[in-house]
Structure formats: structure tokens, C-alpha cells
Design a protein around this motif. Structure first.
Motif, PDB file in Angstrom:
ATOM      1  N   MET A 263       0.931  -0.923   0.182  1.00 20.35           N
ATOM      2  CA  MET A 263      -0.015   0.020  -0.663  1.00 20.35           C
ATOM      3  C   MET A 263       0.962   0.943  -0.385  1.00 20.35           C
ATOM      4  SD  MET A 263      -2.242  -1.404   3.019  1.00 20.35           S
ATOM      5  CE  MET A 263      -4.111   0.022   2.214  1.00 20.35           C
ATOM      6  N   MET A 264       2.051   1.485   0.616  1.00 18.63           N
ATOM      7  CA  MET A 264       2.731   2.862   1.276  1.00 18.63           C
ATOM      8  C   MET A 264       3.349   2.560  -0.521  1.00 18.63           C
ATOM      9  SD  MET A 264       3.018   4.118   3.512  1.00 18.63           S
ATOM     10  CE  MET A 264       4.809   4.957   4.024  1.00 18.63           C
ATOM     11  N   GLU A 265       3.594   1.454  -0.955  1.00 15.81           N
ATOM     12  CA  GLU A 265       4.340   2.067  -2.215  1.00 15.81           C
ATOM     13  C   GLU A 265       3.980   2.185  -3.850  1.00 15.81           C
ATOM     14  OE1 GLU A 265       6.969  -1.515  -5.425  1.00 15.81           O
ATOM     15  OE2 GLU A 265       5.719  -2.362  -3.887  1.00 15.81           O
ATOM     16  N   LEU A 266       2.250   1.315  -3.647  1.00 11.91           N
ATOM     17  CA  LEU A 266       1.549   2.085  -4.299  1.00 11.91           C
ATOM     18  C   LEU A 266       1.023   3.367  -3.925  1.00 11.91           C
ATOM     19  CD1 LEU A 266      -0.584   1.616  -6.559  1.00 11.91           C
ATOM     20  CD2 LEU A 266      -2.462   0.866  -4.608  1.00 11.91           C
ATOM     21  N   SER A 267       1.067   4.447  -2.747  1.00 13.12           N
ATOM     22  CA  SER A 267       1.108   5.396  -2.388  1.00 13.12           C
ATOM     23  C   SER A 267       2.439   6.435  -3.609  1.00 13.12           C
ATOM     24  CB  SER A 267       1.033   5.451  -0.644  1.00 13.12           C
ATOM     25  OG  SER A 267       0.670   6.733  -0.789  1.00 13.12           O
TER      26      SER A 267
END
Length: 97
Positions: A65-69
Motif C-alpha cells: 500500500m505504501m509503494e502504491l501510494s
């Protein structure tokens, strides 16, 4: 009317964003790179100054999720840069013709 779901961030993410501002980066630069709203980052800075940065009991953010953000923020930045290049190319092409 489409309603965006409320994003939740880890305390570590918030602390890193606040630290970048305290280290001298502008709020505008940090918020654009991280895909944050202007007031969101200002609220985090104020809360950090009071020692009350929220995050306890917040939703767990997975590394994916952090990478996607981060990828979304990078994509938005690249789109803005691309628009600037297009406008500059059109301006200079107009002068040549």
C-alpha cells in the motif's frame, strides 16, 4: 458525485513527512511528492510540535500500500512535468513557424 475513501497513514509515514519539512523542504514539495493534501501535512506538523501526532489504532498500512501510494505520487509528478514540457514545446514551436 464520487466520494474518495479516507486514506490512513502509519505514524512512521507521518513522522517522515514532518521530518522532511523540518529538514528544510517546503510543505508544497513534500505534500506533492507524497500525494497529500496541504492541510493534512500542516495538521501533522502542528500535531508533531505538540507531541500528539495521531496514528495509534490506525489501520495497518502494508508495504504494498505504501509503494502504491508512492507510485501514484510519482505518477502525478511525472504528469505535471510532462504538461510543462508540452506547453514549452508548443511555445517554442510557435516561435519557429
Amino acid at each position: 458525485m464520487k466520494i474518495k475513501p479516507k486514506k490512513q497513514y502509519t505514524v512512521e509515514f507521518k513522522e517522515r513527512a514532518v521530518k522532511r519539512v523540518k529538514d528544510g523542504q517546503s510543505i508544497t514539495t513534500v505534500r506533492k511528492e507524497l500525494g497529500l493534501g496541504d492541510q493534512t501535512l500542516r495538521n501533522w506538523i502542528a500535531a508533531a510540535n505538540e507531541g500528539k501526532l495521531p496514528g495509534v489504532g490506525s489501520k495497518v498500512i502494508t508495504p504494498e500500500m505504501m509503494e502504491l501510494s508512492q507510485l501514484r505520487a510519482g505518477n502525478a509528478r511525472l504528469k505535471r512535468e510532462n504538461e510543462i514540457i508540452k506547453k514549452a514545446a508548443a511555445h517554442f514551436a510557435k516561435d519557429v513557424l
